[in-house]
Write an enzyme that holds these catalytic residues in place. Structure first.
Site: not given
Length: 605
Positions: A101, A482, A486
């Site tokens: 990763n 926000e 979303k």
């Protein structure tokens, strides 16, 4: 942003690794792979597949036995999703396997050097460079071979390495990307997230940057990339395996939205001090004298955490009367910021491992700043590297899009703001008022969630939109940002967020019947100003969905939410918009828990 899982012991390893990958698939899901070994096998056995873990599982042959293995689920950085680019990566001899990763910044330079030496690459990834560096080392021990390789690379990594000539061990290393060891009974695990471990052990060791470990079936040891031994004592994971299950819900996102009342109750529990109308935040490591010396607060986060930080900055200014602002951590660290000794810096990250935030913390610490962390994961890198902080206690969040962690982070900022305010100039009466409001939040959140069926019907009304506008003023603007995020993340509908006051400075040009507007309209001192913005939109035939404390005459639809204290209203006004995004995505048939192109924990730059 990818998932690593590994095991060494006596059990059949493939089923264990597949289970771990399924628990980690929210960290990356464009390809997956598994490689295993056993003391009796002369070579490593590997299977890889583009797509989800289920595609990998379908390819695994019946005879795929072994007692040691590593596996990976990928979120692509270098090289498009494909079988060849899936991890693990083997060297030409088939003896060395690596899962990784992170991003190797000097991969092109190393690749060119290895190619000139006759190495043939089979993938487009940066990770394959590591495999060949390890394979070409002449050191006697596997640990030395890995150490030599990581010294040559620049960038971030969390790696696990298998070697056919060393079947009794897995060697792992970390720099900027999480690696967690799971300590079992005569068996050991490794993963990039405790989610892959908790069904087998709750005893874990989290590696620090610059640290390595060797796992054997009955033992482990940790040491630095320079070779010196480190001391690592296992800690107990707070959450059990059931916390990572869907619990009867169709998606993790729905489960996590529905858990918010309980989660908010948990973050408040044991922290309220009624005697002095304040809160106890024992982990801050910030005494009253230091708190009174703070002249400014700078909050750093990314994505949802940044939006939570914007609300947090407003809370700190309103309750503590300290100048505060929020900024994307990804931008902050590149603009050579002035680091003021009287500024309190707050780093926000759900995972506690967000690379951009962690790098900003490290730069601030290098310059002598005081940094607090607001994180969800106990013992995470940001929690360890900051001077103190607040755990948000949201519980495990598996869905890629954050919901309950956002809410708990904002509540945590309310606690921090109240704490700072009562040390400074916030009155006892105002302290009692905010505490009463905080205590009402869980029941009010439950009340909002009980109206889900109504919000589901509204989502069907707006699911045909190609684009949506979100607006709010002052406290409402971060909520709009926000909510816009979303909707974009989970439904793929384009959305923009603007301050309602800015509509007439340009965005009104976009308003038309096909462009719905979601307006945040709280009952506060800006109510009439917000209603004037709705008038402007209706005058241009725009459709309006309002989130408000009372029906809005100019809105086509209104989601009515319970009223709390003005300062705390943003916490509640965001929750119905989480449900709106969820049900819009559901109506459009989206893969809600695993939206395209995204992964949960952003541990790369």
């Amino acid at each position: 942003m990818c998932g690593i899982v590994g095991y060494i012991g006596k059990r059949d390893v493939a089923p264990l690794l597949l289970e771990g990958l399924q628990r980690l698939e929210y960290r990356g899901y464009d390809s997956a792979g598994i490689v295993i070994s056993s003391p009796k096998a002369a070579a490593l056995k590997m299977v890889k597949a583009k797509g989800r873990v289920r595609e990998l599982e379908a390819r695994i042959p019946k005879r795929f036995a072994g007692t040691t293995g590593i596996a990976h689920t990928r979120w692509a950085t270098h090289g498009a999703p494909s079988d060849a680019n899936a991890h693990p990566h083997l060297d030409a001899s088939g003896k060395v396997a690596v899962v990784h990763n992170g991003i190797i910044d000097n991969a092109s330079e190393l690749r060119a050097r290895l190619t000139a030496d006759g190495v043939e690459f089979l993938s487009d990834t940066d990770t394959e460079v590591l495999t060949h560096l390890i394979a070409r080392s002449q050191a006697e021990k596997l640990e030395e071979r890995v150490r030599e390789a990581v010294r040559l690379i620049e960038g971030t990594y969390g790696i696990a390495v298998l070697h056919a000539d060393f079947p009794d061990r897995i060697v792992v290393a970390r720099n900027g990307s999480p690696v967690v060891l799971g300590i079992g009974e005569k068996e050991m695990f490794v993963a990039s997230d405790v989610a892959a471990l908790v069904s087998h052990t709750r005893q874990v060791v989290t590696l620090d940057d610059g640290e390595m470990a060797t796992l054997k079936a009955d033992d482990f040891r940790t040491y630095t990339t320079e070779g010196s031994t480190t001391s690592s004592t296992p800690t107990t994971v707070e959450w059990e395996a059931e916390s990572y299950d869907m619990g009867g819900h169709d998606t993790y996102m729905h489960k996590e939205i529905s858990e918010q009342a309980e989660a908010v109750d948990r973050v408040l529990r044991g922290r309220i001090d009624d005697r002095f109308s304040t809160v106890h935040l024992g982990g801050l490591n910030l005494d009253a004298r230091d708190a009174r010396g703070v002249r400014r607060v700078k909050i750093l986060g990314c994505g949802t955490s940044y939006h939570a930080g914007q609300i947090g900055a407003q809370l700190i200014e309103e309750l503590a009367r300290i100048p505060a602002d929020a900024e994307p951590a990804s931008e902050f660290r590149y603009r050579n910021p002035v680091v003021d000794p009287d500024t309190l810096y707050v780093a926000v990250s759900q995972s506690g491992e967000t690379y951009d935030v962690l790098a900003a913390v490290q730069e601030l610490k290098r310059k002598g700043a005081r940094v607090l962390g607001v994180v969800n994961v106990v013992g995470s890198a940001i929690a360890r590297e900051t001077d103190g902080g607040v755990y948000v206690h949201a519980g495990p969040e598996v869905c890629v899009v954050s919901t309950k962690c956002f809410t708990n982070t904002v509540v945590s900022f309310a606690l921090l703001a109240l704490h700072l305010g009562r040390i400074r100039d916030l009155s006892v009466a105002d302290g009692k008022r905010i505490i009463a409001g905080l205590r009402k939040l869980p029941a009010q959140i439950s009340e909002i969630l009980d109206s889900e069926s109504d919000i589901e019907k509204l989502a069907a009304e707006y699911a045909d939109a190609k684009s949506m506008m979100f607006i709010g003023r002052v406290r409402g603007y971060p909520v709009a940002r926000e909510a816009s995020l979303k909707l974009k993340e989970v439904s793929y509908i384009h959305a923009e967020a603007y301050p309602a006051s800015e509509l007439k400075h340009g965005p009104l040009a976009l308003i038309e019947p096909a462009m719905p507007t979601v307006a945040i309209v709280p009952d506060d001192d800006l109510l009439e100003k917000n209603r004037a913005a709705l008038e402007e939109i209706k005058a241009r035939d725009g459709r309006i969905l309002a989130v408000a404390h009372q029906e809005q005459p100019k809105a086509d639809h209104t989601i009515v939410v319970p009223k709390n204290e003005d300062e705390l209203d943003p916490i509640l006004m965001g929750i119905p918009l989480q449900l709106l995004a969820y049900h819009t995505a559901l109506a459009l048939g989206r893969d809600i828990d695993k939206p395209r192109n995204l992964a949960k924990s952003v541990t790369v730059e």
